[in-house]
Scaffold this motif. Structure first.
Motif, PDB file in Angstrom:
ATOM      1  N   GLN A  34       0.832  -1.204   0.000  1.00 50.60           N
ATOM      2  CA  GLN A  34       0.000   0.000   0.000  1.00 50.60           C
ATOM      3  C   GLN A  34       0.866   1.253   0.000  1.00 50.60           C
ATOM      4  OE1 GLN A  34      -3.501   0.331  -0.273  1.00 50.60           O
ATOM      5  NE2 GLN A  34      -2.698   2.335  -0.783  1.00 50.60           N
ATOM      6  N   LEU A  35       1.922   1.247   0.794  1.00 48.17           N
ATOM      7  CA  LEU A  35       2.837   2.397   0.808  1.00 48.17           C
ATOM      8  C   LEU A  35       3.502   2.581  -0.554  1.00 48.17           C
ATOM      9  CD1 LEU A  35       4.473   1.916   4.316  1.00 48.17           C
ATOM     10  CD2 LEU A  35       2.865   3.718   3.623  1.00 48.17           C
ATOM     11  N   PHE A  36       3.891   1.481  -1.181  1.00 51.37           N
ATOM     12  CA  PHE A  36       4.488   1.553  -2.513  1.00 51.37           C
ATOM     13  C   PHE A  36       3.486   2.127  -3.507  1.00 51.37           C
ATOM     14  CE2 PHE A  36       5.508  -0.139  -6.695  1.00 51.37           C
ATOM     15  CZ  PHE A  36       6.860   0.192  -6.805  1.00 51.37           C
ATOM     16  N   LEU A  37       2.232   1.667  -3.425  1.00 50.49           N
ATOM     17  CA  LEU A  37       1.213   2.158  -4.347  1.00 50.49           C
ATOM     18  C   LEU A  37       0.881   3.635  -4.130  1.00 50.49           C
ATOM     19  CD1 LEU A  37      -1.118  -0.951  -4.434  1.00 50.49           C
ATOM     20  CD2 LEU A  37       0.104   0.029  -6.397  1.00 50.49           C
ATOM     21  N   ASP A  38       1.118   4.132  -2.925  1.00 49.99           N
ATOM     22  CA  ASP A  38       0.914   5.566  -2.673  1.00 49.99           C
ATOM     23  C   ASP A  38       1.816   6.413  -3.562  1.00 49.99           C
ATOM     24  OD1 ASP A  38      -1.026   5.101  -0.773  1.00 49.99           O
ATOM     25  OD2 ASP A  38       0.305   5.434   0.945  1.00 49.99           O
ATOM     26  N   THR A  39       3.012   5.901  -3.863  1.00 44.41           N
ATOM     27  CA  THR A  39       3.958   6.659  -4.684  1.00 44.41           C
ATOM     28  C   THR A  39       4.057   6.139  -6.114  1.00 44.41           C
ATOM     29  OG1 THR A  39       5.784   5.284  -3.880  1.00 44.41           O
ATOM     30  CG2 THR A  39       5.358   7.348  -2.695  1.00 44.41           C
ATOM     31  N   HIS A  40       3.472   4.974  -6.372  1.00 42.80           N
ATOM     32  CA  HIS A  40       3.489   4.374  -7.706  1.00 42.80           C
ATOM     33  C   HIS A  40       2.082   3.864  -8.057  1.00 42.80           C
ATOM     34  CE1 HIS A  40       7.609   4.049  -6.165  1.00 42.80           C
ATOM     35  NE2 HIS A  40       8.004   4.156  -7.420  1.00 42.80           N
ATOM     36  N   PRO A  41       1.100   4.752  -8.154  1.00 41.93           N
ATOM     37  CA  PRO A  41      -0.290   4.314  -8.314  1.00 41.93           C
ATOM     38  C   PRO A  41      -0.592   3.610  -9.636  1.00 41.93           C
ATOM     39  CG  PRO A  41      -0.127   6.689  -8.537  1.00 41.93           C
ATOM     40  CD  PRO A  41       1.221   6.199  -8.088  1.00 41.93           C
ATOM     41  N   CYS A  42       0.269   3.740 -10.618  1.00 37.08           N
ATOM     42  CA  CYS A  42       0.013   3.122 -11.931  1.00 37.08           C
ATOM     43  C   CYS A  42       0.738   1.796 -12.110  1.00 37.08           C
ATOM     44  CB  CYS A  42       0.409   4.086 -13.043  1.00 37.08           C
ATOM     45  SG  CYS A  42      -0.591   5.577 -13.055  1.00 37.08           S
ATOM     46  N   ASP A  43       1.377   1.306 -11.067  1.00 35.76           N
ATOM     47  CA  ASP A  43       2.123   0.042 -11.170  1.00 35.76           C
ATOM     48  C   ASP A  43       1.142  -1.122 -11.041  1.00 35.76           C
ATOM     49  OD1 ASP A  43       3.670  -2.280 -10.679  1.00 35.76           O
ATOM     50  OD2 ASP A  43       5.324  -1.043  -9.945  1.00 35.76           O
ATOM     51  N   ASN A  44       0.773  -1.694 -12.182  1.00 37.23           N
ATOM     52  CA  ASN A  44      -0.234  -2.767 -12.187  1.00 37.23           C
ATOM     53  C   ASN A  44       0.252  -4.027 -11.488  1.00 37.23           C
ATOM     54  OD1 ASN A  44      -2.236  -1.298 -13.496  1.00 37.23           O
ATOM     55  ND2 ASN A  44      -1.364  -1.752 -15.501  1.00 37.23           N
ATOM     56  N   ASN A  45       1.530  -4.313 -11.565  1.00 38.33           N
ATOM     57  CA  ASN A  45       2.066  -5.497 -10.888  1.00 38.33           C
ATOM     58  C   ASN A  45       1.952  -5.339  -9.366  1.00 38.33           C
ATOM     59  OD1 ASN A  45       3.330  -8.073 -10.840  1.00 38.33           O
ATOM     60  ND2 ASN A  45       5.252  -7.058 -10.292  1.00 38.33           N
ATOM     61  N   ALA A  46       2.278  -4.162  -8.874  1.00 42.03           N
ATOM     62  CA  ALA A  46       2.172  -3.899  -7.435  1.00 42.03           C
ATOM     63  C   ALA A  46       0.711  -3.966  -6.992  1.00 42.03           C
ATOM     64  CB  ALA A  46       2.774  -2.539  -7.094  1.00 42.03           C
ATOM     65  N   LEU A  47      -0.182  -3.454  -7.816  1.00 47.22           N
ATOM     66  CA  LEU A  47      -1.607  -3.499  -7.479  1.00 47.22           C
ATOM     67  C   LEU A  47      -2.107  -4.935  -7.430  1.00 47.22           C
ATOM     68  CD1 LEU A  47      -4.219  -1.976  -6.894  1.00 47.22           C
ATOM     69  CD2 LEU A  47      -4.584  -1.812  -9.367  1.00 47.22           C
ATOM     70  N   ARG A  48      -1.679  -5.739  -8.393  1.00 46.09           N
ATOM     71  CA  ARG A  48      -2.056  -7.158  -8.410  1.00 46.09           C
ATOM     72  C   ARG A  48      -1.545  -7.858  -7.154  1.00 46.09           C
ATOM     73  NH1 ARG A  48       0.744 -11.252  -9.356  1.00 46.09           N
ATOM     74  NH2 ARG A  48       2.437 -10.120 -10.357  1.00 46.09           N
ATOM     75  N   CYS A  49      -0.289  -7.617  -6.798  1.00 44.45           N
ATOM     76  CA  CYS A  49       0.282  -8.217  -5.586  1.00 44.45           C
ATOM     77  C   CYS A  49      -0.471  -7.771  -4.345  1.00 44.45           C
ATOM     78  CB  CYS A  49       1.760  -7.855  -5.459  1.00 44.45           C
ATOM     79  SG  CYS A  49       2.835  -8.703  -6.615  1.00 44.45           S
ATOM     80  N   HIS A  50      -0.767  -6.479  -4.272  1.00 45.71           N
ATOM     81  CA  HIS A  50      -1.479  -5.941  -3.104  1.00 45.71           C
ATOM     82  C   HIS A  50      -2.838  -6.618  -2.945  1.00 45.71           C
ATOM     83  CE1 HIS A  50      -2.785  -3.112  -0.071  1.00 45.71           C
ATOM     84  NE2 HIS A  50      -3.871  -2.885  -0.783  1.00 45.71           N
ATOM     85  N   LYS A  51      -3.564  -6.752  -4.041  1.00 42.34           N
ATOM     86  CA  LYS A  51      -4.883  -7.393  -3.973  1.00 42.34           C
ATOM     87  C   LYS A  51      -4.761  -8.840  -3.514  1.00 42.34           C
ATOM     88  CE  LYS A  51      -7.244  -4.508  -7.347  1.00 42.34           C
ATOM     89  NZ  LYS A  51      -7.897  -4.455  -8.664  1.00 42.34           N
ATOM     90  N   GLU A  52      -3.729  -9.532  -3.981  1.00 42.41           N
ATOM     91  CA  GLU A  52      -3.522 -10.922  -3.575  1.00 42.41           C
ATOM     92  C   GLU A  52      -3.175 -10.999  -2.085  1.00 42.41           C
ATOM     93  OE1 GLU A  52      -3.142 -15.094  -3.845  1.00 42.41           O
ATOM     94  OE2 GLU A  52      -4.190 -13.604  -5.046  1.00 42.41           O
TER      95      GLU A  52
END
Length: 64
Positions: A34-52
């Motif tokens: 979540q912290l990573f996505l705060d600074t990289h909101p368009c990173d689809n791989n990070a979003l996929r990992c976060h959801k998992e």
């Protein structure tokens, strides 16, 4: 990623202490992604990992 740490077939055989340790690790991964996505909101791989991680956190928290 997480399946390398704990294969799914091992989870049901964990005792409460081991399961709590696993839940804490997944909780850290949820916050970290979540912290990573705060600074990289368009990173689809990070979003996929976060959801998992969120899915696994909820699932194993319910098992506990």
């Amino acid at each position: 990623m997480m399946n390398q740490m704990y294969p799914c077939e091992q989870i049901p055989h964990m005792n409460k202490s081991q399961l709590l340790h696993f839940i804490n690790m997944v909780s850290f991964q949820v916050v970290d992604t979540q912290l990573f996505l705060d600074t990289h909101p368009c990173d689809n791989n990070a979003l996929r990992c976060h959801k998992e991680f969120v899915r696994k956190y909820k699932e194993y928290k319910e098992m506990y």
